[in-house]
Design a protein around this motif. Structure first.
Motif, PDB file in Angstrom:
ATOM      1  N   GLN A 130      38.725  -9.594  31.029  1.00 15.71           N
ATOM      2  CA  GLN A 130      38.123  -8.588  32.117  1.00 15.71           C
ATOM      3  C   GLN A 130      38.334  -8.867  33.466  1.00 15.71           C
TER       4      GLN A 130
ATOM      5  N   PRO B 258      34.661 -16.514  22.014  1.00 20.04           N
ATOM      6  CA  PRO B 258      35.075 -15.274  22.212  1.00 20.04           C
ATOM      7  C   PRO B 258      34.484 -14.476  23.235  1.00 20.04           C
ATOM      8  N   GLN B 259      33.063 -14.718  23.629  1.00 18.34           N
ATOM      9  CA  GLN B 259      32.370 -13.907  24.552  1.00 18.34           C
ATOM     10  C   GLN B 259      33.045 -14.481  25.705  1.00 18.34           C
TER      11      GLN B 259
ATOM     12  N   ASP C 101      43.468  -0.817  22.509  1.00 12.87           N
ATOM     13  CA  ASP C 101      42.877  -1.859  23.395  1.00 12.87           C
ATOM     14  C   ASP C 101      42.929  -3.359  22.809  1.00 12.87           C
TER      15      ASP C 101
ATOM     16  N   GLN D  29      36.464 -13.044  26.364  1.00 13.08           N
ATOM     17  CA  GLN D  29      36.532 -11.515  26.760  1.00 13.08           C
ATOM     18  C   GLN D  29      36.116 -11.460  28.122  1.00 13.08           C
ATOM     19  N   LYS D  30      35.129 -12.077  28.792  1.00 13.42           N
ATOM     20  CA  LYS D  30      34.915 -12.223  30.221  1.00 13.42           C
ATOM     21  C   LYS D  30      35.805 -12.663  31.166  1.00 13.42           C
TER      22      LYS D  30
ATOM     23  N   LYS E  33      42.186 -13.798  18.515  1.00 11.00           N
ATOM     24  CA  LYS E  33      41.356 -13.713  17.500  1.00 11.00           C
ATOM     25  C   LYS E  33      40.848 -15.174  17.048  1.00 11.00           C
TER      26      LYS E  33
ATOM     27  N   LYS F  36      40.399  -7.101  19.619  1.00 19.16           N
ATOM     28  CA  LYS F  36      40.397  -5.935  20.713  1.00 19.16           C
ATOM     29  C   LYS F  36      39.470  -6.417  21.732  1.00 19.16           C
ATOM     30  N   LEU F  37      39.786  -5.900  22.956  1.00 23.98           N
ATOM     31  CA  LEU F  37      38.943  -6.153  24.262  1.00 23.98           C
ATOM     32  C   LEU F  37      37.777  -5.254  24.104  1.00 23.98           C
ATOM     33  N   ASP F  38      36.762  -6.141  24.787  1.00 23.64           N
ATOM     34  CA  ASP F  38      35.459  -5.338  24.952  1.00 23.64           C
ATOM     35  C   ASP F  38      35.629  -3.944  25.667  1.00 23.64           C
ATOM     36  N   ASP F  39      34.742  -2.798  25.374  1.00 29.16           N
ATOM     37  CA  ASP F  39      34.832  -1.579  26.175  1.00 29.16           C
ATOM     38  C   ASP F  39      34.372  -2.043  27.760  1.00 29.16           C
ATOM     39  N   SER F  40      35.005  -1.879  28.647  1.00 25.71           N
ATOM     40  CA  SER F  40      34.611  -2.215  29.963  1.00 25.71           C
ATOM     41  C   SER F  40      35.220  -1.109  30.933  1.00 25.71           C
TER      42      SER F  40
END
Length: 354
Positions: free
Chosen positions: A285, A277-278, A127, A281-282, A272, A108-112
């Motif tokens: 975004q 992962p951090q 998402d 995700q960046k 996944k 899942k994409l981080d909420d942004s």
């Protein structure tokens, strides 16, 4: 026994060496991390590696390496390494992305805030991915050939069945190309079918579009060659793909069918269980952001999914009003398609391309 005399200069040298070693260790620790992103090669890869990804690399002390391949190629790599992924982020055509999600390959994409800037249809359910490039499969045609023949520009999906184009239609295989699948489904819909009922398409094709097709191609790579030889007159394609052909000096143009083009998104997915992962995700975004999508539009004529992003004036003029185009676009049901795709592929190979 007298102790040896240690000179102050020796002490300073020792300290300097120690500091240098520490600095070197810190530098090694701070070396840029490497992320791997799967995407189509060719013009898309060139646009991103030359203009888009360097922005992220400089801002995050990272290196982003493209793993080129079709959506099917990238999906195969993700499946082969699903327990220990080597790709951090993947670009996949929306139909293939739906399969990847159903197989549990996407995080899942981080909420942004950037997610709220996207066109609503570009956000996948829960998402688990999002559209990074907007495409619309419509009609492309050979302008030189049409001028020579005195033909007016095509305007409808049903033009593929017009007998005057006999021997001048090139169609991508439904079983291997999203463009071909979209064209088939658009005609099937006009003949009374749906994603859950393709009987009209398979029944009517042999006596309508079929006689006009000079060749079924596995993908669009061969179309440029066939345009140059005059073999290809009419074929399904997107505005971005047409722009790539125009950049090569080929006489082609895009038409949005009066019944509406078919929505084709390229989605971005954070893989996944990837090693970082951090940072992945960046990167996702960033790719969805206004600055990144404006660069992609400028460098590779990629149509933004971020509503705040603007396109170059020439691209805007060629496309016209994107909001207006989107109001007519057909959105296909990928869950229904993927559930039946193996059966369709078999029928296509046996009944259409036999």
């Amino acid at each position: 026994m007298r102790r040896p005399v240690v000179k102050p200069s020796s002490i300073l040298s020792s300290v300097a060496v120690t500091l240098c070693v520490a600095a070197a260790a810190t530098a090694v620790h701070a070396q840029s991390k490497t992320l791997y992103i799967g995407m189509n090669g060719g013009p898309m890869e060139k646009a991103y590696t030359s203009q888009v990804l360097p922005m992220f690399e400089q801002a995050n002390n990272a290196k982003v390496v493209v793993v080129p391949g079709t959506s099917s190629d990238i999906l195969a790599k993700l499946l082969a390494n699903r327990d220990k992924p080597q790709i951090h982020v993947a670009f996949l055509d929306d139909g293939v992305m739906a399969r990847a999600v159903s197989m549990g390959l996407c995080a899942k994409l981080d909420d942004s805030p950037v997610l709220k800037e996207l066109y609503p249809f570009a956000r996948m359910k829960d998402d688990v991915g999002a559209g990074v490039q907007l495409g619309m499969t419509g009609i492309a045609y050979n302008t030189k050939l049409f001028t020579q023949k005195g033909w007016s520009a095509p305007s409808s999906w049903l033009d593929f069945a017009d007998p005057k184009y006999k021997g001048k239609v090139v169609f991508q295989s439904e079983s291997s190309s999203t463009f071909g699948l979209h064209g088939f489904l658009a005609l099937n819909r006009l003949w009374g079918g749906s994603e859950k009922n393709v009987e009209p398409g398979f029944t009517k094709w042999p006596n309508t579009v079929g006689p006009n097709v000079v060749e079924y191609v596995p993908n669009s790579a061969k179309i440029s060659e066939m345009v140059q030889t005059g073999e290809a007159g009419l074929f399904p394609l997107t505005p971005t793909a047409v722009a790539d052909l125009q950049d090569k000096g080929l006489p082609v143009a895009y038409v949005s069918p009066k019944e509406g083009p078919v929505l084709l998104l390229v989605d971005v997915c954070v893989v996944k269980h990837n090693p970082d992962p951090q940072l992945a995700q960046k990167l996702a975004q960033f790719l969805l952001s206004k600055p990144a999508q404006e660069k992609a539009a400028e460098a590779g004529k990629q149509i933004p999914t971020n509503r705040l992003a603007t396109m170059p004036a020439s691209m805007q003029k060629s496309l016209g009003n994107v909001e207006s185009l989107l109001s007519k676009v057909t959105v296909v049901d990928w869950d229904a398609i993927n559930a039946r795709r193996p059966e369709w592929d078999k029928r296509w190979n046996q009944q259409i391309e036999r």
